[in-house]
Design a protein around this motif. Structure first.
Motif, mmCIF file in Angstrom:
data_model
loop_
_atom_site.group_PDB
_atom_site.id
_atom_site.type_symbol
_atom_site.label_atom_id
_atom_site.label_comp_id
_atom_site.label_asym_id
_atom_site.label_seq_id
_atom_site.Cartn_x
_atom_site.Cartn_y
_atom_site.Cartn_z
ATOM 1 N N LEU A 122 0.817 -1.211 0.000
ATOM 2 C CA LEU A 122 0.000 0.000 0.000
ATOM 3 C C LEU A 122 0.850 1.260 0.000
ATOM 4 O O LEU A 122 0.453 2.296 -0.539
ATOM 5 N N SER A 139 -5.687 10.802 -2.994
ATOM 6 C CA SER A 139 -4.599 9.873 -2.710
ATOM 7 C C SER A 139 -4.509 9.553 -1.227
ATOM 8 O O SER A 139 -4.396 8.391 -0.828
ATOM 9 N N GLY A 174 -7.791 7.806 -0.077
ATOM 10 C CA GLY A 174 -7.839 6.476 -0.675
ATOM 11 C C GLY A 174 -6.907 5.505 0.034
ATOM 12 O O GLY A 174 -7.263 4.350 0.275
ATOM 13 N N LEU A 175 -5.700 5.974 0.372
ATOM 14 C CA LEU A 175 -4.767 5.130 1.113
ATOM 15 C C LEU A 175 -5.342 4.775 2.476
ATOM 16 O O LEU A 175 -5.240 3.625 2.933
ATOM 17 N N ARG A 200 -8.467 4.536 3.306
ATOM 18 C CA ARG A 200 -9.556 3.561 3.144
ATOM 19 C C ARG A 200 -9.007 2.179 2.796
ATOM 20 O O ARG A 200 -9.556 1.157 3.238
ATOM 21 N N GLU A 201 -7.948 2.128 2.004
ATOM 22 C CA GLU A 201 -7.333 0.834 1.710
ATOM 23 C C GLU A 201 -6.766 0.206 2.980
ATOM 24 O O GLU A 201 -6.819 -1.022 3.152
ATOM 25 N N MET A 202 -6.246 1.032 3.878
ATOM 26 C CA MET A 202 -5.783 0.514 5.165
ATOM 27 C C MET A 202 -6.943 -0.024 5.994
ATOM 28 O O MET A 202 -6.812 -1.046 6.678
ATOM 29 N N GLU A 203 -8.072 0.658 5.943
ATOM 30 C CA GLU A 203 -9.254 0.164 6.657
ATOM 31 C C GLU A 203 -9.699 -1.180 6.087
ATOM 32 O O GLU A 203 -10.076 -2.088 6.843
ATOM 33 N N VAL A 204 -9.671 -1.313 4.761
ATOM 34 C CA VAL A 204 -10.048 -2.585 4.131
ATOM 35 C C VAL A 204 -9.073 -3.683 4.540
ATOM 36 O O VAL A 204 -9.483 -4.814 4.861
ATOM 37 N N LEU A 205 -7.775 -3.364 4.552
ATOM 38 C CA LEU A 205 -6.779 -4.351 4.947
ATOM 39 C C LEU A 205 -6.986 -4.769 6.394
ATOM 40 O O LEU A 205 -6.849 -5.951 6.739
ATOM 41 N N ASP A 236 -9.728 -7.160 6.489
ATOM 42 C CA ASP A 236 -9.286 -8.447 5.939
ATOM 43 C C ASP A 236 -8.498 -9.234 6.987
ATOM 44 O O ASP A 236 -8.664 -10.461 7.111
ATOM 45 N N ARG A 245 -1.674 3.762 10.158
ATOM 46 C CA ARG A 245 -2.890 4.575 10.024
ATOM 47 C C ARG A 245 -2.825 5.806 10.916
ATOM 48 O O ARG A 245 -3.233 6.899 10.511
#
Length: 470
Positions: free
Chosen positions: A101, A146, A149-150, A152-157, A160, A291
């Protein structure tokens, strides 16, 4: 007198058993949990003399036992080593996902931040150019996209990792139940029986698999039944003969394992030194730190840029406002909800008053109602609600009475956005111009800060002109 043929026959039978055991060892060399067997043979003694018979010599050889090669200390060390390896693998997998990421690039934070400041430099050179002003807003939008988005990608990870952790805990629960099912057959199996060896192999295979998920300590009784505890010898009881603990996992902040122990006590722990759960706990900790640092970066950038922007004036000669905004909303479904609903929140223009909102599903009408804390209805909708400052999209199956709390939050990188949409509102000019006189001999510096003028205190004219209120 011993019969030589019977003696030879006993040797053949004994070594046939030994050869069969050796073949079994070779065939199961890669079978998980299998322990090597060996055959113990003893001499078959002859008959004793009696008043009517003479003593006989040896009767050859017989198989005394088929032993299973097992050392509890070695098995415990192997489980600890396997748990440590599983923890390292899970931690590495999470760290690599975080690293992926954060890889720099033109579309990443470093590239968009560089482009944004380049556009500001062009605006400083041509503050009235409309094209340059539009470019600044475009680059600012790319920067906020940017960063958010980063985040939110951390939240998704993180979700997961939590999902993978929950699946691993469910696997551990199934392993405990499998061990419990083996407990009674093990206790009823005669000592040295080949069926008992196979049951012990299955038991050890399950224990090895369980140790790769959770840190455990194991104690075996004389029947081969396992007493399994979480962590050390004083930890919560996960398995006691046929009774098993119930395991769940959550991550309100740190990864937490909840144990309803086999002895009826309840525990929760965040200290998982080994097993895949320990590795995922460390990976989640590293992700949460990243984060937190991203949130701090977004807050500092927003504060610094807004402070500078408020010190300038726009094309209309008005003082600048905020350039970036970093406030948003958090959705929290009630624990008692019977349905499964996904919520997506989109920040709109700043709300007049950011107060908590509660969404309640009306099963009779088949729609959601938004209410403030006093119970007043703010809006309603089936799949989407447009409220003051936030757009709420809902998907899934809700049940009557399900509730979702919307709480205003601030300071999260995921909520970072551009506050301006009008290029003319960019405060690219300074409110003051200063220049040092050529005759100055000192080296002092001057800093000017824009301070808004206080609002004029003009009294209401109505009471003055009409004191009687006519």
């Amino acid at each position: 007198m011993s019969n030589i043929l019977d003696i030879g026959r006993s040797g053949i039978l004994a070594y046939r058993t030994a050869l069969a055991t050796t073949a079994e060892n070779i065939a199961n060399v890669h079978t998980e949990g299998y322990r090597r067997r060996d055959v113990a043979t003893v001499s078959a003694t002859g008959a004793q003399s009696t008043p009517t018979t003479l003593p006989t010599g040896g009767q050859g050889v017989t198989t005394a036992d088929v032993r299973r090669a097992f050392d509890a200390l070695v098995a415990d060390r192997a489980r600890r080593a396997g748990g440590g390896q599983a923890a390292a693998e899970a931690h590495l997998s999470g760290a690599q996902a975080i690293e992926t990421l954060m890889i720099p690039g033109d579309d990443g934070i470093d590239g968009t931040l560089r482009n944004f400041f380049d556009s500001l430099s062009r605006l400083a050179a041509s503050p009235t150019d409309a094209t340059t002003r539009t470019l600044v807003l475009q680059q600012g939008q790319a920067l906020t996209t940017s960063v958010s988005g980063l985040a939110r990608e951390m939240e998704v990870l993180r979700r997961d990792i939590l999902g993978e952790s929950a699946e691993q805990v469910r696997n551990a629960q199934r392993m405990l139940e499998g061990l419990a099912q083996l407990s009674r057959p093990l206790s009823e199996m005669p000592q040295g029986d080949s069926g008992g060896h196979s049951l012990a192999d299955r038991r050890d295979a399950l224990l090895d698999q369980l140790a790769r998920i959770l840190p455990i300590s194991v104690t075996l009784n004389g029947s081969g039944q396992a007493l399994v505890r979480l962590g050390g010898e004083t930890g919560p009881v996960l398995l006691d003969r046929g009774r098993t603990a119930n395991l769940t996992v959550s991550a309100p902040d740190l990864l937490t394992l909840h144990v309803d122990a086999a002895d009826g006590t309840a525990h929760q722990t965040r200290l998982l030194p080994s097993g895949s759960q320990g590795g995922m706990s460390r990976a989640m900790g590293a992700l949460d730190m990243a984060r937190s640092e991203l949130d701090a970066f977004a807050r500092e950038m927003t504060s610094a840029m807004n402070r500078v922007h408020r010190g300038g004036v726009d094309l209309r000669g008005l003082p600048g406002g905020d350039l970036f905004a970093i406030d948003g909303w958090r959705a929290q479904p009630a624990a008692s909800n019977a349905g499964r609903v996904q919520v997506a929140l989109t920040n709109l223009s700043a709300a007049a008053a950011r107060l908590p909102i509660e969404l309640v599903f009306d099963g009779a009408e088949g729609l959601w109602r938004a209410r403030d804390m006093a119970g007043a209805e703010l809006g309603r909708g089936r799949d989407q609600l447009l409220l003051d400052g936030v757009l709420v999209d809902l998907a899934g199956t809700a049940r009557d009475g399900d509730r979702i709390a919307l709480t205003p939050v601030t300071g999260r990188a995921a909520d970072l956005r551009l506050a301006l949409t009008d290029p003319a509102a960019l405060a690219a000019a300074s409110a003051f111009a200063s220049a040092a006189a050529p005759s100055n001999l000192g080296s002092a510096s001057l800093t000017a800060t824009f301070v808004p003028a206080p609002a004029a205190q003009i009294p209401a004219l109505g009471p003055l002109l009409d004191p009687e209120g006519v």
